[in-house]
Enzyme design. Structure first.
Site, mmCIF file in Angstrom:
data_model
loop_
_atom_site.group_PDB
_atom_site.id
_atom_site.type_symbol
_atom_site.label_atom_id
_atom_site.label_comp_id
_atom_site.label_asym_id
_atom_site.label_seq_id
_atom_site.Cartn_x
_atom_site.Cartn_y
_atom_site.Cartn_z
ATOM 1 N N TYR A 6 -70.993 43.775 -15.819
ATOM 2 C CA TYR A 6 -71.491 43.817 -14.490
ATOM 3 C C TYR A 6 -71.434 45.324 -13.797
ATOM 4 O O TYR A 6 -72.834 45.728 -13.282
ATOM 5 C CB TYR A 6 -70.835 42.962 -13.692
ATOM 6 C CG TYR A 6 -71.153 42.736 -12.153
ATOM 7 C CD1 TYR A 6 -72.228 41.824 -11.882
ATOM 8 C CD2 TYR A 6 -70.714 43.394 -11.280
ATOM 9 C CE1 TYR A 6 -72.750 41.748 -10.629
ATOM 10 C CE2 TYR A 6 -71.089 43.351 -9.960
ATOM 11 C CZ TYR A 6 -72.118 42.397 -9.534
ATOM 12 O OH TYR A 6 -72.350 42.292 -8.412
ATOM 13 N N ALA A 8 -71.197 48.274 -15.083
ATOM 14 C CA ALA A 8 -71.973 49.169 -15.964
ATOM 15 C C ALA A 8 -73.538 48.966 -15.458
ATOM 16 O O ALA A 8 -74.432 49.821 -15.330
ATOM 17 C CB ALA A 8 -71.841 49.041 -17.621
ATOM 18 N N SER A 9 -73.913 47.490 -15.708
ATOM 19 C CA SER A 9 -75.475 47.298 -15.269
ATOM 20 C C SER A 9 -76.116 47.981 -13.734
ATOM 21 O O SER A 9 -76.981 48.469 -13.698
ATOM 22 C CB SER A 9 -75.520 45.948 -15.316
ATOM 23 O OG SER A 9 -75.235 45.111 -14.326
ATOM 24 N N LYS A 10 -74.852 47.728 -12.853
ATOM 25 C CA LYS A 10 -75.289 48.299 -11.606
ATOM 26 C C LYS A 10 -75.240 49.893 -11.567
ATOM 27 O O LYS A 10 -76.200 50.493 -11.042
ATOM 28 C CB LYS A 10 -74.046 47.681 -10.512
ATOM 29 C CG LYS A 10 -73.946 46.342 -10.469
ATOM 30 C CD LYS A 10 -75.442 45.640 -10.024
ATOM 31 C CE LYS A 10 -75.253 44.144 -9.864
ATOM 32 N NZ LYS A 10 -76.458 43.563 -9.695
ATOM 33 N N VAL A 41 -74.955 38.095 0.122
ATOM 34 C CA VAL A 41 -76.272 37.594 1.040
ATOM 35 C C VAL A 41 -76.116 35.924 0.978
ATOM 36 O O VAL A 41 -75.887 35.599 -0.131
ATOM 37 C CB VAL A 41 -77.510 38.344 0.504
ATOM 38 C CG1 VAL A 41 -78.358 37.819 1.588
ATOM 39 C CG2 VAL A 41 -77.421 39.773 0.351
ATOM 40 N N ASN A 42 -76.402 35.490 2.072
ATOM 41 C CA ASN A 42 -76.518 34.040 2.053
ATOM 42 C C ASN A 42 -77.680 33.367 1.277
ATOM 43 O O ASN A 42 -78.750 33.079 1.836
ATOM 44 C CB ASN A 42 -76.358 33.433 3.729
ATOM 45 C CG ASN A 42 -76.415 32.022 3.776
ATOM 46 O OD1 ASN A 42 -76.050 31.497 2.905
ATOM 47 N ND2 ASN A 42 -76.580 31.711 4.883
ATOM 48 N N THR A 43 -77.539 33.478 0.033
ATOM 49 C CA THR A 43 -78.630 32.754 -0.782
ATOM 50 C C THR A 43 -77.935 31.691 -1.865
ATOM 51 O O THR A 43 -76.612 31.777 -1.922
ATOM 52 C CB THR A 43 -79.458 33.913 -1.684
ATOM 53 O OG1 THR A 43 -78.416 34.413 -2.589
ATOM 54 C CG2 THR A 43 -79.944 34.975 -0.813
#
Ligand code: NAD
Ligand SMILES: CCCCC[C@H](O)/C=C/C=C\C/C=C\C/C=C\CCCC(=O)O
Length: 111
Positions: A6, A8-10, A41-43
């Site tokens: 995760y 590394a992807s960012k 974030v609220n999702t």
């Protein structure tokens, strides 16, 4: 920090953004490329934390993530939309990394 793929992807997305932005500038592509990095974030995605089938091996870390959400809070999608509009409207931004957090609001990471 404990999710290496995760993380590394960012980092990869930011490198891709900055390199593509420079290629666009040098090649006169006529487009700007920027990254928008919000904290929580609220999702619907936040609910995935409660489902082992979504998180796999990382399900064991769910309480840690829930604690981070409790400590740092959750942004409303409208705040992210406002940041996005700022990226659209400010023609000077290319290769920028906009961060949005509950503590600092909209701000930029400078490299
Ligand atoms: N919500 C957060 O806390 C948060 C924080 C930082 C970054 N992000 C990132 O923001 C992005 C959007 O997340 P969100 O919070 O709006 O999540 P969300 O779950 O509300 O929305 C994700 C959307 O992607 C769609 N989708 C999933 N797989 C797809 C595919 N293969 N092709 C096309 N569409 C697909 C889903 O149908 C859904 O509409 C994600 O990349 C997420 O990692 C979210
Ligand atoms: C199961 C949740 C899936 C959400 C994944 C998505 O990529 C969300 C990431 C959100 C935040 C990044 C994770 C941890 C960072 C911790 C705190 C942010 C610091 C905020 C601040 O300084 O105010």
């Amino acid at each position: 920090a404990h999710c290496p793929v995760y993380t590394a992807s960012k980092h990869g997305v930011l490198g891709f953004t900055r390199s593509l932005a420079e290629a666009s500038r040098l090649g006169n592509y006529g487009i700007r490329i920027n990254a928008l990095c919000p904290s929580f974030v609220n999702t619907a995605i936040l609910d995935t934390i409660n489902h082992e089938e979504n998180l796999g091996n990382f399900y064991q870390f769910k309480d840690g993530v829930k604690n981070l959400i409790k400590v740092f809070g959750v942004l409303e999608p409208s705040v992210i939309a406002d940041g996005f509009v700022q990226l659209l409207e400010d023609d000077s931004l290319n290769g920028a990394v906009m961060k949005i957090t509950t503590t600092k609001g909209v701000h930029f990471e400078n490299y």
